[in-house]
Design a protein around this motif. Structure first.
Motif, short mmCIF file in Angstrom:
data_model
loop_
_atom_site.label_atom_id
_atom_site.label_comp_id
_atom_site.label_asym_id
_atom_site.label_seq_id
_atom_site.Cartn_x
_atom_site.Cartn_y
_atom_site.Cartn_z
N ALA A 159 -9.65 8.90 -2.46
CA ALA A 159 -11.08 8.57 -2.43
C ALA A 159 -11.40 7.46 -3.42
CB ALA A 159 -11.92 9.80 -2.74
N THR A 160 -12.46 6.73 -3.13
CA THR A 160 -12.96 5.76 -4.08
C THR A 160 -13.78 6.49 -5.13
OG1 THR A 160 -14.92 5.42 -2.69
CG2 THR A 160 -13.06 3.93 -2.37
N GLU A 161 -14.11 5.81 -6.22
CA GLU A 161 -14.81 6.47 -7.33
C GLU A 161 -16.12 7.10 -6.88
OE1 GLU A 161 -17.14 5.16 -11.36
OE2 GLU A 161 -15.21 4.21 -10.95
N GLY A 162 -16.26 8.39 -7.19
CA GLY A 162 -17.51 9.08 -6.88
C GLY A 162 -17.67 9.49 -5.44
N VAL A 163 -16.67 9.22 -4.60
CA VAL A 163 -16.80 9.55 -3.18
C VAL A 163 -15.58 10.33 -2.71
CG1 VAL A 163 -17.34 8.64 -0.88
CG2 VAL A 163 -18.02 7.36 -2.90
N PRO A 164 -15.42 11.58 -3.15
CA PRO A 164 -14.28 12.38 -2.71
C PRO A 164 -14.39 12.70 -1.23
CG PRO A 164 -15.84 13.76 -3.87
CD PRO A 164 -16.32 12.34 -4.03
N GLN A 165 -13.30 12.59 -0.51
CA GLN A 165 -13.30 12.89 0.91
C GLN A 165 -12.96 14.37 1.10
OE1 GLN A 165 -14.30 10.42 3.04
NE2 GLN A 165 -14.64 9.37 1.09
N PHE A 166 -13.97 15.22 1.02
CA PHE A 166 -13.75 16.66 1.10
C PHE A 166 -13.03 17.03 2.38
CE2 PHE A 166 -18.03 16.56 -1.15
CZ PHE A 166 -17.44 16.51 -2.40
N GLY A 167 -12.14 18.00 2.29
CA GLY A 167 -11.48 18.53 3.47
C GLY A 167 -10.42 17.59 3.99
N ASN A 168 -10.34 17.42 5.30
CA ASN A 168 -9.36 16.53 5.87
C ASN A 168 -10.01 15.72 6.98
OD1 ASN A 168 -9.32 18.16 8.29
ND2 ASN A 168 -8.10 19.63 7.13
N SER A 169 -9.25 14.82 7.57
CA SER A 169 -9.82 13.91 8.55
C SER A 169 -10.36 14.62 9.78
CB SER A 169 -8.77 12.87 8.96
OG SER A 169 -7.63 13.52 9.51
N ALA A 170 -9.83 15.79 10.09
CA ALA A 170 -10.27 16.51 11.28
C ALA A 170 -11.59 17.25 11.05
CB ALA A 170 -9.20 17.49 11.73
N LEU A 171 -11.71 17.89 9.89
CA LEU A 171 -12.89 18.73 9.64
C LEU A 171 -13.99 18.00 8.87
CD1 LEU A 171 -11.18 22.12 8.72
CD2 LEU A 171 -12.31 21.50 10.87
N GLY A 172 -13.63 17.05 8.04
CA GLY A 172 -14.64 16.35 7.26
C GLY A 172 -15.46 17.30 6.41
N TYR A 173 -16.78 17.12 6.40
CA TYR A 173 -17.64 17.96 5.57
C TYR A 173 -17.74 19.39 6.08
CZ TYR A 173 -19.07 13.76 3.12
OH TYR A 173 -19.07 12.61 2.37
N ALA A 174 -17.32 19.64 7.32
CA ALA A 174 -17.30 21.02 7.81
C ALA A 174 -16.34 21.87 7.00
CB ALA A 174 -16.91 21.05 9.29
N ALA A 175 -15.30 21.25 6.44
CA ALA A 175 -14.32 22.00 5.66
C ALA A 175 -14.95 22.65 4.44
CB ALA A 175 -13.17 21.09 5.25
N VAL A 176 -15.78 21.89 3.70
CA VAL A 176 -16.42 22.47 2.52
C VAL A 176 -17.47 23.50 2.93
CG1 VAL A 176 -18.29 20.79 2.22
CG2 VAL A 176 -17.29 21.90 0.23
N ALA A 177 -18.04 23.34 4.13
CA ALA A 177 -18.98 24.35 4.62
C ALA A 177 -18.26 25.68 4.82
CB ALA A 177 -19.61 23.90 5.93
N PHE A 178 -17.07 25.64 5.40
CA PHE A 178 -16.28 26.87 5.58
C PHE A 178 -15.94 27.48 4.23
CE2 PHE A 178 -14.81 24.90 9.77
CZ PHE A 178 -15.67 25.69 10.52
N LEU A 179 -15.64 26.63 3.25
CA LEU A 179 -15.33 27.14 1.92
C LEU A 179 -16.54 27.86 1.32
CD1 LEU A 179 -13.46 27.29 -0.57
CD2 LEU A 179 -14.49 25.13 -1.31
N VAL A 180 -17.72 27.28 1.46
CA VAL A 180 -18.93 27.91 0.91
C VAL A 180 -19.20 29.25 1.59
CG1 VAL A 180 -21.44 27.68 0.74
CG2 VAL A 180 -19.97 25.74 0.15
#
Length: 246
Positions: A159-180
């Motif tokens: 990731a670039t500074e301040g922009v972590p790419q949560f999860g992976n390319s398939a799930l994107g931000y849905a991955a962190v939603a599952f974690l929550v």
């Protein structure tokens, strides 16, 4: 990205997070809604999808929408410390605005609710068994899991500074939603898993000032725990990350 743009995107993303998060709790807790009595699992799923929506909206700024995430990323040397106050200001304002919008959505249900003194939990968290040290530990552990996952998730190192790419390319931000959702189901029982200082403090302030007839106390005596606990948890995860062979 300019500091002004960061502020705008974090405000918008956090407002969506709290609008949907507080909204699902209102839907379950208040009477005369289609979700009345939906239970803890509906609330957890609602908060998970709220994270997905809020993070997606705030993607241009890195989708922190959580002061503990911002703090942890700064400690882990993934964010310039000079940007931290701007992220925090946007997150707090967004959290307050989101809570107000959730109240407006359910205004009629608030007005007809039979126990208005018990509506604080729609906006902010509280312990099932009050104990300062153990409530603090609960928030620390939940946030530690969140931040460690964010720092170690696939794609984070690229990731670039301040922009972590949560999860992976398939799930994107849905991955962190599952974690929550997982954190809520597994670790959220003792305190309601704030795991986000803005998520608790912004709506708590909104509850204190909104004209909700017959409302109860904002419980300011507890309010510092869901602020300090997540910050400690985020810091510990970042410190561990710094010594891991990644």
């Amino acid at each position: 990205m300019s500091l002004g743009a960061i502020f705008v995107w974090e405000t918008l993303g956090t407002a969506i997070l709290i609008l949907m998060g507080a909204g699902v709790v209102a839907n379950v807790v208040l009477k005369d809604t289609l979700g009345t009595g939906g239970g803890w699992l509906l609330i957890n799923f609602g908060w998970g999808f709220a994270v997905f929506a809020g993070a997606s909206v705030a993607a241009p700024s890195g989708a922190h929408i959580n002061p503990a995430v911002t703090f942890g990323l700064a400690i882990a040397d993934k964010l310039d410390w000079s940007k931290v106050p701007v992220y925090w200001a946007g997150q707090m304002l967004g959290a307050f605005l989101g809570a107000v919008l959730a109240w407006l959505t359910y205004k009629m249900q608030f007005d007809t609710h039979e126990e208005p003194q018990n509506t604080r939990g729609i906006f902010c968290t509280g312990p099932t068994v009050p104990s300062v040290p153990w409530n603090l530990v609960s928030e620390i552990i939940g946030t530690f899991v969140l931040l460690l996952w964010i720092l170690l998730s696939p794609g984070a190192k690229e990731a670039t500074e301040g922009v972590p790419q949560f999860g992976n390319s398939a799930l994107g931000y849905a991955a962190v939603a599952f974690l929550v959702i997982g954190i809520g189901n597994s670790l959220g029982g003792p305190t309601g898993y704030a795991i986000n200082p803005a998520r608790d403090l912004g709506p708590r302030i909104a509850y204190a000032v909104l004209p909700i007839s017959g409302k109860g106390s904002a419980e300011w005596g507890y309010s510092w725990i869901p602020v300090v606990g997540p910050l400690i948890g985020g810091a510990l995860a970042a410190l561990l990350y710094l010594v891991l062979p990644v």
